[in-house]
Motif scaffolding. Sequence first.
Motif, PDB file in Angstrom:
ATOM      1  N   ALA A 132       0.792  -1.083   0.023  1.00  0.00           N
ATOM      2  CA  ALA A 132      -0.059  -0.024  -0.131  1.00  0.00           C
ATOM      3  C   ALA A 132       0.953   1.283   0.071  1.00  0.00           C
ATOM      4  O   ALA A 132       2.072   1.168   0.367  1.00  0.00           O
ATOM      5  N   VAL A 133       0.210   2.419  -0.511  1.00  0.00           N
ATOM      6  CA  VAL A 133       1.039   3.615  -0.866  1.00  0.00           C
ATOM      7  C   VAL A 133       1.709   4.049   0.755  1.00  0.00           C
ATOM      8  O   VAL A 133       2.911   4.198   0.861  1.00  0.00           O
ATOM      9  N   LEU A 134       0.897   4.116   1.827  1.00  0.00           N
ATOM     10  CA  LEU A 134       1.615   4.584   2.951  1.00  0.00           C
ATOM     11  C   LEU A 134       2.417   3.525   3.605  1.00  0.00           C
ATOM     12  O   LEU A 134       3.101   4.099   4.638  1.00  0.00           O
ATOM     13  N   GLU A 135       2.428   2.430   3.295  1.00  0.00           N
ATOM     14  CA  GLU A 135       3.374   1.429   3.785  1.00  0.00           C
ATOM     15  C   GLU A 135       4.628   1.868   3.373  1.00  0.00           C
ATOM     16  O   GLU A 135       5.794   1.426   3.992  1.00  0.00           O
ATOM     17  N   LEU A 136       4.872   2.414   2.184  1.00  0.00           N
ATOM     18  CA  LEU A 136       6.162   2.902   1.605  1.00  0.00           C
ATOM     19  C   LEU A 136       6.675   4.065   2.389  1.00  0.00           C
ATOM     20  O   LEU A 136       7.895   4.019   2.436  1.00  0.00           O
ATOM     21  N   GLU A 137       5.787   4.682   3.540  1.00  0.00           N
ATOM     22  CA  GLU A 137       6.462   5.862   4.003  1.00  0.00           C
ATOM     23  C   GLU A 137       7.364   5.166   5.374  1.00  0.00           C
ATOM     24  O   GLU A 137       8.277   5.753   5.735  1.00  0.00           O
ATOM     25  N   HIS A 138       6.870   3.887   5.783  1.00  0.00           N
ATOM     26  CA  HIS A 138       7.841   3.328   6.330  1.00  0.00           C
ATOM     27  C   HIS A 138       8.206   2.108   6.276  1.00  0.00           C
ATOM     28  O   HIS A 138       8.078   1.000   6.891  1.00  0.00           O
ATOM     29  N   ALA A 139       8.914   2.252   5.014  1.00  0.00           N
ATOM     30  CA  ALA A 139       8.992   0.745   4.125  1.00  0.00           C
ATOM     31  C   ALA A 139      10.360   0.228   4.772  1.00  0.00           C
ATOM     32  O   ALA A 139      11.343   0.781   4.636  1.00  0.00           O
ATOM     33  N   GLY A 140      10.173  -0.895   5.615  1.00  0.00           N
ATOM     34  CA  GLY A 140      11.312  -1.610   5.921  1.00  0.00           C
ATOM     35  C   GLY A 140      11.734  -2.571   4.693  1.00  0.00           C
ATOM     36  O   GLY A 140      11.176  -2.378   3.566  1.00  0.00           O
ATOM     37  N   SER A 141      12.358  -3.409   4.854  1.00  0.00           N
ATOM     38  CA  SER A 141      12.761  -4.310   3.724  1.00  0.00           C
ATOM     39  C   SER A 141      11.714  -4.977   3.095  1.00  0.00           C
ATOM     40  O   SER A 141      11.884  -5.633   2.002  1.00  0.00           O
TER      41      SER A 141
END
Lengths: 236, 236, 236, 236, 236, 236
Positions: free
Chosen positions: F144-153
């Motif tokens: 999801a888009v906002l998952e990319l904001e705190h994107a771990g590996s």
Amino acid sequence: MRLMVINPNSTASMTEKIGAAARAAASPGTEVVAVNPLRGPVSIEGYYDEAMSVPGVLQLVQNAADADAFIIACFDDTGLDAARCLTDRPVVGIGEAAYHFASLVANKFSVVTTLARSVPALEHNLIRYGLAARCARVRSSEVAVLELEHAGSAACDRISEEIGRAVAEDRAEAIVLGCAGMADLADRLSDEHGLPVLDGVSCAVRLAEAMVGLRLRTSRLGGYAPPPLQKLAALA
Amino acid sequence: MRLMVINPNSTASMTEKIGAAARAAASPGTEVVAVNPLRGPVSIEGYYDEAMSVPGVLQLVQNAADADAFIIACFDDTGLDAARCLTDRPVVGIGEAAYHFASLVANKFSVVTTLARSVPALEHNLIRYGLAARCARVRSSEVAVLELEHAGSAACDRISEEIGRAVAEDRAEAIVLGCAGMADLADRLSDEHGLPVLDGVSCAVRLAEAMVGLRLRTSRLGGYAPPPLQKLAALA
Amino acid sequence: MRLMVINPNSTASMTEKIGAAARAAASPGTEVVAVNPLRGPVSIEGYYDEAMSVPGVLQLVQNAADADAFIIACFDDTGLDAARCLTDRPVVGIGEAAYHFASLVANKFSVVTTLARSVPALEHNLIRYGLAARCARVRSSEVAVLELEHAGSAACDRISEEIGRAVAEDRAEAIVLGCAGMADLADRLSDEHGLPVLDGVSCAVRLAEAMVGLRLRTSRLGGYAPPPLQKLAALA
Amino acid sequence: MRLMVINPNSTASMTEKIGAAARAAASPGTEVVAVNPLRGPVSIEGYYDEAMSVPGVLQLVQNAADADAFIIACFDDTGLDAARCLTDRPVVGIGEAAYHFASLVANKFSVVTTLARSVPALEHNLIRYGLAARCARVRSSEVAVLELEHAGSAACDRISEEIGRAVAEDRAEAIVLGCAGMADLADRLSDEHGLPVLDGVSCAVRLAEAMVGLRLRTSRLGGYAPPPLQKLAALA
Amino acid sequence: MRLMVINPNSTASMTEKIGAAARAAASPGTEVVAVNPLRGPVSIEGYYDEAMSVPGVLQLVQNAADADAFIIACFDDTGLDAARCLTDRPVVGIGEAAYHFASLVANKFSVVTTLARSVPALEHNLIRYGLAARCARVRSSEVAVLELEHAGSAACDRISEEIGRAVAEDRAEAIVLGCAGMADLADRLSDEHGLPVLDGVSCAVRLAEAMVGLRLRTSRLGGYAPPPLQKLAALA
Amino acid sequence: MRLMVINPNSTASMTEKIGAAARAAASPGTEVVAVNPLRGPVSIEGYYDEAMSVPGVLQLVQNAADADAFIIACFDDTGLDAARCLTDRPVVGIGEAAYHFASLVANKFSVVTTLARSVPALEHNLIRYGLAARCARVRSSEVAVLELEHAGSAACDRISEEIGRAVAEDRAEAIVLGCAGMADLADRLSDEHGLPVLDGVSCAVRLAEAMVGLRLRTSRLGGYAPPPLQKLAALA
């Protein structure tokens, strides 16, 4: 940044004119080197001229160790795919550059090129690039390439008339000038007709600069994979 | 009737093999002359090889006063458009010949060619010819062109596997072999897989014969208009 | 080699004319048998006529044990797909034959057919064959099919005018005559307009000969798979 | 309002089943008359069956003075274009009806039909209608048409599996069932897979009702122009 | 059955006219509720108006708990895809409704809309729906939307002239009127030109009724998946 | 030169990240102002979010008197056409920018985006731009888009896996990352997979700079004609 602008035909005066147009379009700090093959057709008008000029174009690409990017300054984008196999540095055709930019400022554009014999090659390129859907029509002005070298008002008038037809009949919202030799006419025709008129040489210069700035490289997978070294050596 | 079959690469053994395939396919009374340029790439695999072999192909066409028709015996139809500008006698590419015939015996066909690097050029041809709509997929077998010259069973097996995938995955109803060097494999693979397997060399021979029989000439209007004589002279 | 040329309409005089054209186009050694269904439309002009003539065409194919190939001599390629289910011997439509050959001698062609009502069916065929991309326009001359049987100069003149428009407006590089009944006009119109004018009957004869020569068979996989025997028996 | 639902094949039990499905889908006040030609193929599976059933379909249309609209209840839309030449009252195919509605509830749909041999005809229809762009894939379940007449769970399971693949592999957002004989399975499969599953018979009934309600008539210009009376009389 | 007909612009008199047209087209038993957003553009002419009116349209859809289906009564089908994410009840655009019906009564149709600035948006919709293949041309009459509100004969005459051109130049077999405000002109123009002239409002009413009757629901998979509740709540 | 980079969603942290990516990509002398609407969806995932964010985007464009060009930094190119009606200064979407550049370094590219629900909107854009022919497939990574904001590996790994599939299954020669929030992953993924991986934000920055350098203006004819002043005033 150093851009090598290759005029695929062997007419040095045209190379000079193209070089001047490229320099006028370039950003400060961009060096433009305009070259042409020593041998080959004096103008590119149709499939045969195009085919005969490609080896000269490729040789120039192969020997240009210090260029950051290449511009193929003939509107059929002569030898573009083959050149991309020889280097991963950006190679941009002036035809494709103009089509891409026209797609960014208009729903539909028309092309006004030189002779009728050049039209099918341009149409094939548009289909292959995917941008045929954006091009209303490729029109010929029946002004020969070299006529543009000593272009009095008659040539420009014929091109202007064709632009008028493109607006009225094709509902074109922008015009792409379909020959490197028309580079100096774009501003005048844009003012006259009140719509964007794009010249491929300047479009390609700025597009190549952008690609160098992005450190964008041609893919080495699939169709642009480099030929084996022994092949390159054998043909050098 | 005399057909000039031009192998665009400079590998004489391949020219011989192609010539033999052409003769085997020809009607009684058809003379086949198989030639290749003296210089140029030893095989055509991708855009660069294609571009470098075209001038040699064109020279052969220009000097062939006594041929009734020409066959370009490389599956990318190397230099086809340019050659059509040089003569109104029929010029047929083996790629297009196979595509046209496959369209007459199958709703959809797949192509099995040599290396992945050759696929995009074939896809572009199919789009340009209009026949992309009839082609389910262009597949590569990762068998190099010259590998086919001393093709043991391994190369043929790899091609056969790819045909199996084309039937199962693409629902291909016929297969086009995508290399002049595969001409001798068509019958065997057709028997093995129970569907038409088309070889471009034989297709082109019979298509060229048909065109000569019809007294069909390439149009001199538009894209295939002949270049001016002084240009031809300058480049000879 | 024996070719069965099937005129799908029931007008015997037209069958004779088509047979003569086919014989004139055939190679020495090719026997042409021209036939038509005993019942059915007297001419094929549009979807209804086409549909009503198909069963008669199929019956002729089914009963023709000794033909090496079949030609469907109506320009809509009446019943072509169904006929290919009945035999793996080549079946060629005169429409498709002309389109394929026109694609080999011109970048773009236009079709000049009889009545406006026939145009959509031809356009659908072109899309389905994939060759719509090569056809600039399908034009009607408003000359009815049977008018061509006693065609004075008026019919030919109307067709000629339409060819003139195709060259001027469509930038057509070749013309396809869109009716079997126009077979005898091709040479005259080609001379008059200075470009290739293709007649489907002769194109189909030479194409069918080529396919027989190549021992090319219609695929039995997918869409052309033969119907079960009990179905064929029930409908015989 | 009276709808004539024509099952193009001659299997009366299937006509009954289709008639029941049509009645279940119809608005109150709509009378459904389900008929089939007395002769012709017992099922329509591929080009040959399709062609052989058309004259029977057309005869039913011609003689149906009191129908307000016609539904052709075979998924290949057998004889649709020809039927539209015979009357300006609406004629709707169940294939096209399902495609149009699927386009209104999903970005992309897949078709699940009976045998592989039927797939190309459906693909051609989709291209011709323009809706190929909306169809992800035409899939065959290898369930024969008449197998559906005494369909135990095995047939339905095979269709259900194919729907599962369409969702996973094609990213289909809706499914069109590709056979009139599958009409009774739509609800069950829709519940099972959680997406719209469209049956052409009910779609066509409601679409024909809508057209009658709109007093919409088939155009008499161009391709659907009525054949001359003497032709109709001769073939009656 | 209750249909909510949403006029996306804020001109109440136009909403009334559209409501009246919808009621005239509806089946007995169908209740038509015609609404418009309180704020937003007074007419939809081009991309900007379209974009600015969408949130108002979506709010109306979100709050309409008791509607069985929705009609978006602007010819660009303003906000259609977004509205389909908000409910699985049918949402039909008047543009798409007219295109689908036109495809059922004509081989090719042309659109006659208001201003030139609206043409590209309609062309994009046609491409996206897949029906561009069926549309010969989108024409503008240069009659502004609100001019149609007090349309004397001049506006109707300009539209009629454009229909004349569509028949003569595009070979259109049917005409789609490209503005909700033209709903009352369809019958008159159909009689005048002797071909089907379709009005999107009535087409959409009958199409929505059909979808409700079929209990057809918009897919919840893929592109029309409903947004998460917290998003909807935040934007309410 | 001043570029206004508009993040169409209302998540300020994402605007910051996009602004940083834009600045990193910009030429010396280019000032980047990154903004977002105060209200509207927190992320753009599908048609509904897209529609709801457009008015906020347009307001930012309208009020930005001192920007030389605009970048719409959402991969669906949210509101692009409408924004082009508001100003003749260049407006570039990050989706289109990436597609155009990918076309210059690869024969075919694939897109790897966030959620499946976003795929159809991207496919529609590609068709509308004409570049669908160059895109092998639009793939979702289900990040999801906002998952990319705190994107771990984990998120990057899922994207990387999808790139692997694009190379193996689609024969993609380049990858376009289908979300503004993926800007920081491009270099890493390019190194990992050995092919060009394009991020739309940096592509759009350089493309907008090029357009400003060329003094290229959006056409005022046709679809991008400016709305009348009273409309703009009423909606301000």
